[in-house]
Design a protein around this motif. Sequence first.
Motif, PDB file in Angstrom:
ATOM      1  N   ARG A 100      -4.876 -42.895-112.244  1.00  0.00           N
ATOM      2  CA  ARG A 100      -3.858 -43.765-111.630  1.00  0.00           C
ATOM      3  C   ARG A 100      -4.486 -44.688-110.599  1.00  0.00           C
ATOM      4  O   ARG A 100      -4.133 -45.865-110.503  1.00  0.00           O
ATOM      5  CB  ARG A 100      -2.755 -42.898-110.981  1.00  0.00           C
ATOM      6  N   ASP A 151      -7.077 -34.664-108.352  1.00  0.00           N
ATOM      7  CA  ASP A 151      -6.219 -35.389-109.299  1.00  0.00           C
ATOM      8  C   ASP A 151      -5.971 -36.825-108.846  1.00  0.00           C
ATOM      9  O   ASP A 151      -5.991 -37.116-107.651  1.00  0.00           O
ATOM     10  CB  ASP A 151      -4.883 -34.629-109.439  1.00  0.00           C
ATOM     11  N   GLY A 152      -5.738 -37.707-109.816  1.00  0.00           N
ATOM     12  CA  GLY A 152      -5.313 -39.072-109.508  1.00  0.00           C
ATOM     13  C   GLY A 152      -6.362 -40.155-109.728  1.00  0.00           C
ATOM     14  O   GLY A 152      -6.125 -41.307-109.392  1.00  0.00           O
ATOM     15  N   ARG A 206      -7.958 -35.276-124.173  1.00  0.00           N
ATOM     16  CA  ARG A 206      -7.842 -36.683-123.767  1.00  0.00           C
ATOM     17  C   ARG A 206      -8.574 -37.573-124.781  1.00  0.00           C
ATOM     18  O   ARG A 206      -9.358 -37.084-125.584  1.00  0.00           O
ATOM     19  CB  ARG A 206      -8.454 -36.866-122.372  1.00  0.00           C
TER      20      ARG A 206
HETATM   21 MG    MG Z   1      -4.190 -36.000-113.547  1.00  0.00          MG
END
Ligand code: MG
Length: 255
Positions: free
Chosen positions: A28, A24-25, A75
């Motif tokens: 960001r 994850d990430g 998404r």
């Molecule tokens: Mg995520």
Amino acid sequence: MQSMSLRALIDNERVPKHIAIIMDGNGRWAQEQGQDRLFGHFHGVASVRDIVEGSAELGVKYLTLYAFSTENWDRPAQEVTGLMELLVETIRKEVPVLNKNNIRLHVIGELSMLPDHAKNALQEAFDMTAQNTGLNLVLALSYSSRWELVNAVKKIAEDVKSNQLDPNNITQDTLQQYLSTSEFPDPELMIRTSGEYRISNFLLYQLAYAELYFTQTRWPDFKKENLYEAILDFQKRERRFGKTSGQILDGLTNN
Ligand code: MG
Ligand code: IPE
Ligand code: IPE
């Protein structure tokens, strides 16, 4: 200043047999540098490569990577399309590397949802790595645990209806055989990057006794040293499986 690798501190006899990771990430990581989310996914691939290699070097037998969830289909279309293209391109490129390192590719998830070119690339990669006997790399793609459980219940119901299965004989082993992970042991260590403390519909049944490890590090920054850190943390824990600490220590000294 990091001169010595944490690798040397790992007890090679107690490396988890199966590690599962929620990568994850990426989004960001990219946005923090003023870039498009896809730029993060692109750099996430380098971490996948590094972690696969690091796991194989340590003798991990199974590595399950959560690459795309059922929910991720919702998404924005351009992110979904970009991710699918990245997937196909990466798989095509990496097959020779997998073969060189004796790594076998598997996929769990609802593959019928994938575009044809992705399905074809995956099929090719399964066939070309099927003989490999080292690390089993399991990609969770278009995967969600609730989808998997519903699917298992449907198949069990069909087998009961056609008299191939007697409900009285259903055990935990039976259920496990109907999951998409039937060929793999349960993960011993589950890692999630980027500071989110949740499971997000990943292996709900299989993680029953997994040790959970959370790190703030964003996936594109997660490399071998970060993996070693997670394994060292895992090796410090006492896995009791419902027993008392005394019983566990007795068991260790009695054999
Ligand atoms: Mg995520
Ligand atoms: C994980 O990174 C990769 C996928 C889910 C495909 P994210 O895309 O979820 O990144 P964040 O969580 O938005 O930063
Ligand atoms: C979980 O990450 C799925 C993958 C890493 C593939 P998400 O970013 O989709 O999860 P949530 O939305 O934060 O729970």
